[in-house]
Design an enzyme around this catalytic site. Structure first.
Site, PDB file in Angstrom:
ATOM      1  N   HIS A 109       0.791  -1.232   0.000  1.00 32.32           N
ATOM      2  CA  HIS A 109       0.000   0.000   0.000  1.00 32.32           C
ATOM      3  C   HIS A 109       0.827   1.288   0.000  1.00 32.32           C
ATOM      4  CE1 HIS A 109      -3.643   2.133   0.329  1.00 32.32           C
ATOM      5  NE2 HIS A 109      -4.207   1.509   1.320  1.00 32.32           N
ATOM      6  N   SER A 159      -9.197  11.689   0.413  1.00 33.53           N
ATOM      7  CA  SER A 159      -8.179  12.033  -0.579  1.00 33.53           C
ATOM      8  C   SER A 159      -7.821  13.516  -0.505  1.00 33.53           C
ATOM      9  CB  SER A 159      -8.689  11.712  -1.979  1.00 33.53           C
ATOM     10  OG  SER A 159      -7.771  12.165  -2.946  1.00 33.53           O
ATOM     11  N   GLN A 212     -14.167   4.029   1.964  1.00 34.25           N
ATOM     12  CA  GLN A 212     -15.043   3.768   0.827  1.00 34.25           C
ATOM     13  C   GLN A 212     -14.166   3.521  -0.396  1.00 34.25           C
ATOM     14  OE1 GLN A 212     -18.521   5.819  -1.927  1.00 34.25           O
ATOM     15  NE2 GLN A 212     -17.429   7.124  -0.498  1.00 34.25           N
TER      16      GLN A 212
END
EC number: 2.3.1.6
Length: 641
Positions: A335, A451, A552
């Site tokens: 990641h 973000s 999400q």
């Protein structure tokens, strides 16, 4: 992550270099007093009153005029001037590279594709060849800087987003370190661009050259080479120890083992080939279980341990595409170089490519011209054999400890939520708070990734979803002795959704508190002999233990994302809202007696049903729909001290 991205046509992305991306602003540094006031507001209802009073005094001292906070804030403003992004290095180290836990489950998320139906091994290999061909096509777009620029959707939609993360998809490698890992980007004027993929099969690793004599291999060529690899891997006389297991260990343990490995030149050469590859393709054996969404996700998260496919991995590489003989397919992601949305965008591009090209019949061609793929060799001392046994045992513990379920809520989806005139993400986050409160009778520090790619080299900040307004709502809903009318509960639901939406806007515009406090803390390490009390206080430490870690990750194709919890007594909750359903991947650990993934999924279901019931009041004339957008205040006005 509450921001959905899509790629509008005719906007070509530029190179990730700072001089070629002048259109994006730098990440702002929020005002100090605003952050301190928001921090106290976020934590007041989550800690005992006496503890909060102590913390409040510590924060006031830290933020006093002429105090340490102001000194550090000034240094942070100077850092903002001098760097492309003032938090990126601090954030990368804190979130990933300093973390000593094993990558499977604890750090590496997985994307699970729709189940495939392979009739035989050739079908499996055709799929893998098609996928590799798609990777090469996508990488060519990246190399020529031809992928379109993402634009934000959701709150404050339409703004262009930083594309730098895309350029780490195939060029990154996480090198283990004894105290801190290193994220290596394969950009070198000395070394050539990687032109090979590593194929894992039967716990063995093979070099698959995808460019031979300056020609990119066709899908038929790739299929031919993959068949050769399967034949080579099936030769038991040639099999070597499952070295990939070492990468599943704790990061310091793997660094120690790697130090032993590199003493031998054969091992150094093999490691070099893996570290410089484009990606891994893992040809998995059947998992031996019913192919439910849950079981397929487990195969991607940890491979089922060393007795199944857990050693058929190399966890340091950023992208590992898994193609299982039983039809279990997906991608395991290291990641640190990029976030989930970027991974999904890449994956959806690949799957669309595969659908188009799979209509063509793939035949083997050029058989005689292609050199055989090369098996990577390992020299294993007794010390390495012992380390492998230890790694295998620890991976089995990870497998046994993970409590995981995939749950699809199909009573309604984001279409219904949008009809209530509110953000689906905010609605779902409030439902998660209600679910947690139902089970545990309290709220806890919650992480929802937001973000910040609106800014140059932006990654994410945190939306703290356990708001005071959420607590008021969940208490009202669960207090069955209360005579509060449903109309008042509806107002509390509106307040909770509004607060969540406000914090979301604050986060995506660079005004949230987590990155800011991290920056102040890391500067304090540099300028103070010891860490200030602000950052050793129990409330601050607790604020960073995210018992509920949520994100999400929406998709437009049939696939979903999942990951593990980030603390021993926590939950991971990844969700994918669709028009008529919402898919949840819930994770926790069996080692914690308080948590249960299936109970949490059930509590989520109950929360959604109850919240829909309240929404029906709105539609029956007792109030307007749950409008939130028009009440969102600008970030500078939110949570002012």
């Amino acid at each position: 992550m509450p921001i959905l991205e899509k790629t509008p046509p005719k906007m070509a992305a530029k190179s990730p270099s700072s001089e070629e991306e002048p259109g994006l602003p730098k990440l702002p540094v929020p005002p100090l007093q605003q952050t301190l006031a928001t921090y106290l507001r976020c934590m007041q209802h989550l800690v005992p009153e006496e503890q909060f009073r102590r913390s409040q005094a510590i924060v006031q001292q830290f933020g006093a005029p002429g105090g340490l906070g102001e000194t550090l804030q000034q240094k942070l403003l100077e850092r903002q001037e001098q760097t492309a992004n003032w938090v990126s290095e601090y954030w990368l180290n804190d979130m990933y590279l300093n973390n000593r836990l094993a990558l499977p489950v604890n750090s590496s998320p997985a994307v699970i594709f729709a189940r495939q139906h392979f009739q035989d091994t050739n079908d499996q290999l055709r799929f893998a060849a098609n996928l590799i061909s798609g990777v090469l096509s996508y990488k060519a777009l990246l190399d020529s800087h031809s992928i379109p620029i993402d634009c934000a959707k959701g709150q404050l939609s339409g703004q262009p987003l930083c594309m730098k993360q895309y350029y780490g998809l195939f060029s990154s490698y996480r090198l283990p370190g004894h105290t801190q890992d290193t994220l290596v980007a394969q950009k070198s004027s000395v070394m050539p661009e990687p032109e090979h993929v590593i194929v894992a099969c039967c716990n063995q690793f093979f070099v698959l050259d995808v460019v031979i004599n300056f020609r990119r291999l066709s899908e038929g060529d790739l299929f031919t080479q993959l068949r050769k690899i399967v034949r080579m891997a099936s030769n038991e006389d040639e099999r070597l120890p499952p070295i990939g297991l070492l990468t599943s260990d704790g990061r310091s343990e793997w660094a120690e083992a790697r130090t032993v490995l590199v003493k031998d030149s054969t091992n150094r050469d093999s490691l070099d080939m893996i570290e410089r590859c484009i990606c891994l393709v893992c040809l998995d054996a059947p998992g031996g279980m019913e192919l439910s969404d849950t079981n397929r996700a487990l195969q991607l998260l940890h491979g089922g341990g060393c007795s199944k496919n857990g050693a058929n991995r190399w966890y340091d590489k950023s992208l590992q595409f898994v193609v299982g003989r039983d039809g279990t397919c997906g991608v395991v992601c290291e990641h640190s170089p990029f976030d989930g949305i970027v991974l999904v965008q890449c994956t959806e591009h690949l799957l669309k490519h595969m659908v188009k090209s799979s209509k063509k019949m793939v035949r083997a061609d050029s058989v005689s011209e292609l050199p055989a793929p090369r098996r990577l060799r390992w020299k294993c001392s007794p010390e390495i054999q012992g380390l492998l046994a230890s790694s295998a045992e620890k991976l089995q513990q990870i497998v046994k400890n993970l409590d995981f379920t995939v749950y699809k809520f199909d009573d309604y989806g984001k279409t219904f939520i949008k009809q209530q005139k509110c953000s689906p993400d905010a609605f779902i986050q409030v439902a998660l708070q209600l679910a947690f409160y139902r089970l545990h009778g309290r709220l806890v520090p919650t992480y929802e990734s937001a973000s910040i790619r609106r800014f140059h080299e932006g990654r994410v900040d945190n939306i703290r979803s356990a708001t005071p307004e959420a607590l008021h709502f969940v208490k009202a809903i669960t207090d069955h002795a209360s005579a509060m009318p449903d109309s008042e509960k509806l107002l509390l639901l509106k307040d909770a959704i509004r607060a969540q939406t406000q914090y979301t806007v604050m986060a995506i515009t660079g005004m949230a508190i987590d990155n800011h406090l991290l920056g102040l803390r890391e500067l304090a390490r540099e300028v103070c002999k010891e860490l200030p009390e602000m950052f050793t206080d129990e409330t601050y430490l607790m604020s960073n233990r995210f018992v509920l870690s949520t994100s999400q990750v929406p998709t437009t194709m049939e696939m979903f994302c999942c990951y593990g919890p980030v603390v021993p007594n926590g939950y991971g909750a990844c969700y994918n809202p669709q028009p008529e359903s919402i898919l949840f991947c819930i994770s926790s650990f069996h080692g914690c007696k308080e948590t249960s993934s299936t109970k949490f999924a059930k509590a989520v279901e109950e929360s959604f049903i109850e919240m829909k019931g309240l929404c029906s009041l709105s539609q029956s004339g007792m109030g307007k729909p749950l409008a939130t957008k028009e009440k969102v205040t600008r970030p500078s006005q939110v949570h002012q001290p």
